[in-house]
Design a protein around this motif. Structure first.
Motif, PDB file in Angstrom:
ATOM      1  N   TYR A  55      48.329  39.480  40.244  1.00  0.00           N
ATOM      2  CA  TYR A  55      47.904  40.862  39.962  1.00  0.00           C
ATOM      3  C   TYR A  55      46.405  41.016  40.830  1.00  0.00           C
ATOM      4  O   TYR A  55      45.785  40.027  40.898  1.00  0.00           O
ATOM      5  CB  TYR A  55      47.556  41.260  38.465  1.00  0.00           C
ATOM      6  N   TYR A  56      45.990  42.140  41.266  1.00  0.00           N
ATOM      7  CA  TYR A  56      44.911  42.514  41.880  1.00  0.00           C
ATOM      8  C   TYR A  56      44.200  43.427  41.176  1.00  0.00           C
ATOM      9  O   TYR A  56      44.851  44.601  40.890  1.00  0.00           O
ATOM     10  CB  TYR A  56      45.124  42.522  43.420  1.00  0.00           C
ATOM     11  N   PHE A  57      42.898  43.418  40.996  1.00  0.00           N
ATOM     12  CA  PHE A  57      42.202  44.448  40.436  1.00  0.00           C
ATOM     13  C   PHE A  57      40.994  45.109  41.348  1.00  0.00           C
ATOM     14  O   PHE A  57      40.070  44.299  41.542  1.00  0.00           O
ATOM     15  CB  PHE A  57      41.413  43.874  39.022  1.00  0.00           C
ATOM     16  N   PRO A  58      41.354  46.025  41.991  1.00  0.00           N
ATOM     17  CA  PRO A  58      40.459  46.497  42.988  1.00  0.00           C
ATOM     18  C   PRO A  58      39.129  46.676  42.578  1.00  0.00           C
ATOM     19  O   PRO A  58      38.123  46.776  43.367  1.00  0.00           O
ATOM     20  CB  PRO A  58      41.321  47.810  43.546  1.00  0.00           C
ATOM     21  N   ASP A  59      38.827  47.209  41.210  1.00  0.00           N
ATOM     22  CA  ASP A  59      37.517  47.722  41.055  1.00  0.00           C
ATOM     23  C   ASP A  59      36.753  46.449  40.875  1.00  0.00           C
ATOM     24  O   ASP A  59      35.359  46.566  40.573  1.00  0.00           O
ATOM     25  CB  ASP A  59      37.578  48.706  39.771  1.00  0.00           C
ATOM     26  N   VAL A  98      47.039  46.307  40.678  1.00  0.00           N
ATOM     27  CA  VAL A  98      48.073  46.333  41.692  1.00  0.00           C
ATOM     28  C   VAL A  98      48.961  44.846  41.511  1.00  0.00           C
ATOM     29  O   VAL A  98      48.441  43.824  41.374  1.00  0.00           O
ATOM     30  CB  VAL A  98      47.493  46.183  43.117  1.00  0.00           C
ATOM     31  N   LEU A  99      49.907  45.295  41.170  1.00  0.00           N
ATOM     32  CA  LEU A  99      51.055  44.509  41.109  1.00  0.00           C
ATOM     33  C   LEU A  99      51.523  43.848  42.338  1.00  0.00           C
ATOM     34  O   LEU A  99      52.402  44.581  43.212  1.00  0.00           O
ATOM     35  CB  LEU A  99      52.373  44.809  40.519  1.00  0.00           C
ATOM     36  N   TYR A 114      43.173  42.997  51.165  1.00  0.00           N
ATOM     37  CA  TYR A 114      43.346  43.762  49.805  1.00  0.00           C
ATOM     38  C   TYR A 114      42.319  44.723  49.685  1.00  0.00           C
ATOM     39  O   TYR A 114      42.531  45.890  49.294  1.00  0.00           O
ATOM     40  CB  TYR A 114      43.639  42.797  48.675  1.00  0.00           C
ATOM     41  N   ARG A 115      41.066  44.375  49.982  1.00  0.00           N
ATOM     42  CA  ARG A 115      39.934  45.177  49.798  1.00  0.00           C
ATOM     43  C   ARG A 115      40.060  46.310  50.688  1.00  0.00           C
ATOM     44  O   ARG A 115      39.635  47.569  50.281  1.00  0.00           O
ATOM     45  CB  ARG A 115      38.811  44.405  50.090  1.00  0.00           C
ATOM     46  N   ALA A 120      38.272  50.028  45.916  1.00  0.00           N
ATOM     47  CA  ALA A 120      37.784  50.344  44.784  1.00  0.00           C
ATOM     48  C   ALA A 120      37.630  51.758  44.216  1.00  0.00           C
ATOM     49  O   ALA A 120      37.194  52.510  45.154  1.00  0.00           O
ATOM     50  CB  ALA A 120      36.462  49.668  44.652  1.00  0.00           C
ATOM     51  N   HIS A 121      38.146  52.022  43.061  1.00  0.00           N
ATOM     52  CA  HIS A 121      38.183  53.349  42.739  1.00  0.00           C
ATOM     53  C   HIS A 121      38.931  54.460  43.467  1.00  0.00           C
ATOM     54  O   HIS A 121      38.940  55.767  42.949  1.00  0.00           O
ATOM     55  CB  HIS A 121      36.802  53.972  42.463  1.00  0.00           C
TER      56      HIS A 121
END
Length: 203
Positions: A55-59, A98-99, A114-115, A120-121
Motif C-alpha cells: 500500500y502507498y499513502f500519498p499524503d 493506493v493499493l 509514485y510521488r 499528495a492530496h
C-alpha cells in the motif's frame, strides 16, 4: 525380411509421447499459485484486498509491506522500516491509500515514480467531481462521499459514503467503486498526465 507390425509402431509412438509429456511436465513444474495476504485492519473495503502486497499513502509518502508487516518511510533521507505507524496522529482507517499492483516489489525504491503519479492530496478533488457530475447516484441529503483508495489492479477508486451525526462526527454507511475513467475527464488538465487523474501510467 522382417515383417512390419503396425501395432508395435503405434505402441512405441505412444510410449515416446508419454515420456516427452512427462519430461515437459517435470521441467515446467507445477503452475504458479498467486500469493494471498491478510489485509490489515485499516485496509479499505476492496474485494481483492487479499491479493495486494503493498500500500502507498500519498499524503505521507509512506508504504506498507503486507507480507513483512512493516511501514517504510523516509528518515533523514534514507528509507527506514517500522512495525508501527511512524507518524503520530495518523488514522490509517480514514487515510487515502493506493493499493499497488500485484507484481510490485519494494516500491520505495521507485519512490520518485509514485510521488510523481500520486501527488499528495490530489485525491481531494475526487469527491466534488463525483458529486457535481452525479457519478454516484442516490446519495441522501446529509451524506457525503469521500475518496478512500485507488486500486491499481482494477483502476477503480473506492469512496466511503458517510452520514453526518448530530454531534458532527461521521460514520460509514456504504462504499462505492468508481472506474477512474469516469473521474479523469473532469480532472484539471495538469493532472491528466498523472495516473491519479488520467487513469494512465505516467512517466
Amino acid at each position: 525380411m522382417k515383417k512390419f507390425h503396425p501395432y508395435l509402431s503405434i505402441r512405441c509412438l505412444a510410449i515416446l509421447a508419454g515420456i516427452a509429456l512427462s519430461f515437459a511436465f517435470n521441467s515446467c513444474g507445477a503452475p504458479a499459485i498467486s500469493a494471498s495476504y491478510t489485509a490489515p485492519d485499516w485496509a479499505p473495503a476492496y474485494s481483492d484486498a487479499s491479493s495486494v502486497p503493498y500500500y502507498y499513502f500519498p499524503d505521507y509518502d509512506m508504504y506498507y509491506d503486507v507480507g513483512a508487516g512493516q511501514y517504510y518511510y523516509l528518515n533523514n533521507g534514507a528509507w527506514a522500516a517500522s512495525a508501527a505507524v511512524p507518524y503520530s496522529g495518523v488514522d490509517l482507517g480514514s487515510s487515502y491509500t493506493v493499493l499497488l499492483g500485484r507484481g510490485t516489489t519494494h516500491p520505495w525504491d521507485r519512490d520518485d515514480y509514485y510521488r510523481r503519479n500520486y501527488p499528495a492530496h490530489a485525491h481531494e478533488q475526487y469527491g466534488p467531481i463525483v458529486t457535481n457530475n452525479h457519478v454516484i447516484t442516490n446519495v441522501p441529503d446529509g451524506h457525503v462521499v469521500m475518496p478512500r483508495a485507488f486500486n491499481e489492479n482494477t483502476n477503480r477508486v473506492t469512496f466511503d459514503e458517510r452520514a453526518r451525526a448530530a454531534n458532527g462526527t461521521q460514520r460509514r454507511v456504504a462504499t462505492h467503486e468508481v472506474p477512474m475513467e469516469r473521474i479523469a475527464p473532469n480532472m484539471p488538465a495538469q493532472s491528466r498526465s498523472y495516473r491519479y487523474g488520467g487513469a494512465v501510467r505516467g512517466r
